[in-house]
Design a protein around this motif. Sequence first.
Motif, PDB file in Angstrom:
ATOM      1  N   VAL A 265       0.852  -1.198   0.000  1.00 36.12           N
ATOM      2  CA  VAL A 265       0.000   0.000   0.000  1.00 36.12           C
ATOM      3  C   VAL A 265       0.882   1.241   0.000  1.00 36.12           C
ATOM      4  O   VAL A 265       1.809   1.345   0.808  1.00 36.12           O
ATOM      5  N   TYR A 270      -3.318   5.883  -1.163  1.00 36.77           N
ATOM      6  CA  TYR A 270      -4.444   5.363  -0.384  1.00 36.77           C
ATOM      7  C   TYR A 270      -5.303   6.494   0.159  1.00 36.77           C
ATOM      8  O   TYR A 270      -6.535   6.473   0.045  1.00 36.77           O
ATOM      9  N   LEU A 290     -10.227  -2.899   1.888  1.00 39.53           N
ATOM     10  CA  LEU A 290      -8.837  -2.522   2.131  1.00 39.53           C
ATOM     11  C   LEU A 290      -8.717  -1.726   3.432  1.00 39.53           C
ATOM     12  O   LEU A 290      -7.827  -1.987   4.258  1.00 39.53           O
ATOM     13  N   ALA A 314      -7.502  -2.320  -5.117  1.00 42.20           N
ATOM     14  CA  ALA A 314      -7.628  -2.303  -3.656  1.00 42.20           C
ATOM     15  C   ALA A 314      -8.045  -3.664  -3.114  1.00 42.20           C
ATOM     16  O   ALA A 314      -7.704  -4.010  -1.978  1.00 42.20           O
ATOM     17  N   GLN A 317      -4.915  -5.618  -2.658  1.00 41.69           N
ATOM     18  CA  GLN A 317      -4.202  -5.131  -1.467  1.00 41.69           C
ATOM     19  C   GLN A 317      -4.836  -5.684  -0.191  1.00 41.69           C
ATOM     20  O   GLN A 317      -4.129  -6.100   0.738  1.00 41.69           O
ATOM     21  N   ALA A 318      -6.156  -5.682  -0.159  1.00 45.07           N
ATOM     22  CA  ALA A 318      -6.851  -6.212   1.013  1.00 45.07           C
ATOM     23  C   ALA A 318      -6.535  -7.690   1.208  1.00 45.07           C
ATOM     24  O   ALA A 318      -6.333  -8.151   2.337  1.00 45.07           O
TER      25      ALA A 318
END
Length: 660
Positions: A265, A270, A290, A314, A317-318
């Motif tokens: 991230v 973000y 996320l 995202a 990323q989560a």
Amino acid sequence: MLRWLASPVARARLPLRIAIELLSTRVDQLCCFIRSNGLQPPPMPKERDSALTRILELLGLSEINSTLAQHTNCETIGKPSRETDPPPSKELPENRYTDAMQSQSLSSLPATAYGDTRTIVAGVGRSAQNSSSRSIMECWDWDIGLGTYITPNSSDVHCLFETTSPSGTLGTDSEGIDSLTDELSDRVGTLRIGPGGQTHFCGPTSNFNLPNMPISDTFESYRKAKHDVLQRLDRLGCNIEIPASLEEHLINLYFSWQNPFFHVVDRRIYEEAKVKWLDMKDTPFYSEALRNAILFGDRAKSLLEIELDCPCVATIQAMVILSSHEIGNGTDARGWLYSGMATRLAFDLALHLDMSAHVSSGDITAADADLRRTVFWAAYTVDQLLGFSLGRPCRTNMEDVTVGKPDHHASQWASAKWAPYIFPNSVDVDAGLLDYTEAVSQQQVALCELMAPCGYILYGTSHFSKTLLQELNAKIVAKLRHWKAQLPPALQIDLNDHSATYLPHVLLLHMQYYQNIIYAHRPWMSKSYLQPQPPKGPGYLHAREMCIQSAISIAKILVLYESRYTLRRINVKAVSITSSAILFLLFAAVCKYPSQSHHDIAAFLSTCFRALDEFSLSWQSARRAKDLLVGLQQQWEIRTRSSKILRRPNQIIPGLDAHG
């Protein structure tokens, strides 16, 4: 014909629909003439007749056209045949074409697609039943799935005939056909870029990988997630407003201690994306899954289910963050699945592709391209490291990956500073260390690539001879040593220097290196399991030495880490690395490892077990690992004591002799 092939209708496979349109038009003409007491129908235009003939041949429906021609070439319809006419063909069973059958067959046609055509066709069928000449409808096979097609616009039908030759040839000598076949023969695939920079990759065997194909609604459907999030949280009973101060605190902890080692991230992007999301603007770089993965894992898992229907960057990323979260909680299967899902989704959203050309054309920004690169390599790294930690190393096909590695320009590595955040107002950022997060990410990727063959050759197959395995493994070890020797000065550490300042993620990087050395030597510790016969190479004693010395180095790094930062907020990867160190320090203890005094080994063991105690304050998996290792220690001590009692005087315990 080229105009028609280039139209949206062509992409919907219109030939069958066009044939149906032509037949429906012809049936309409027949109806009119039947009502006019059998007048001669006008001839069909030559080019249309040729096109229809060719299309029906390609569709395997040429018998329809034959029957059509048989009935439309008569002088009249509904009149008795002349003496010169050929005798009628053998009648079909009497009950086959009753009104009921006509009604049942025609009822399957959707009114929305054909409107009054069903009524017209039914009328033709009923009228023709009383004729001496059988209706064209008697030869029509209604079970061909007409309900899946929609009648094309007249302009689209016109395009088909406008460039079709009278002979009915579908442009076999056209440059457009060559271009079309080139696209169909593509072996690479196509990148789609939707609104807001949302991307999707269609592989070469996909039916939707042709250039300039319409973008699926999936690209915009992730907007719907905004409306589903609150409903999902309400159903779970956890739709609780998070105080801004608490959220800021948890975010600071994440970006200070977790994100630098598994860098997935970018904080600036973000936060900017979060503002867009709250303003109801599209962005693939923020989602509630996320946000909650950074803050609260359980909430994030529930929200992730919504995003899987319309994933974005995202979402990956989560998944990467949740993978570490689940491993830390001891739910290994779910953690491993999340890392695998993140990797697969990264390929689906085309994060593996170089976006330089799209940055130059303005399709996406350079910052977006950099983040996509960061996310892809984070997903790859987490999946590879986790595979080794769980004993499930897997091979990811990297042959199609064109995206660049994490930035290798040393001048850009330390563009920001890192400070050890603990609680609000506890950090003076200006007094922090130069942050080498990008450099650590780059070196992590390099380590994973070096170790990949070890995973799928040394641990993943039995098809190689022992000699070949040893040669391949020697190359891996040589590359690992070269990797360490070539690290830039900012990433080097001295295990015996307790006064130097080191970034926590740099210390973890070296811990990972020593765990990789253990992975590369562990299978060779046995005297006979993999050792070639006759003996060749450094041998089993060398393998034992390398594993034990690597375990000692890990223990020393833990001391360096603890003296600077404590061990309570360390990245979850440290649990696996420390467990590896304990395993081989226990081995050194029970086999009376000669190059270190028993007291030293005991001290290193104490350091590692104490580290697991500290880790367990944050990670449940550390407590479980400690319990398993303590149990193993007791088993090994019982086994070695039993061997001492049973052996004769001066006999050396097999496998635990003076050489280890």
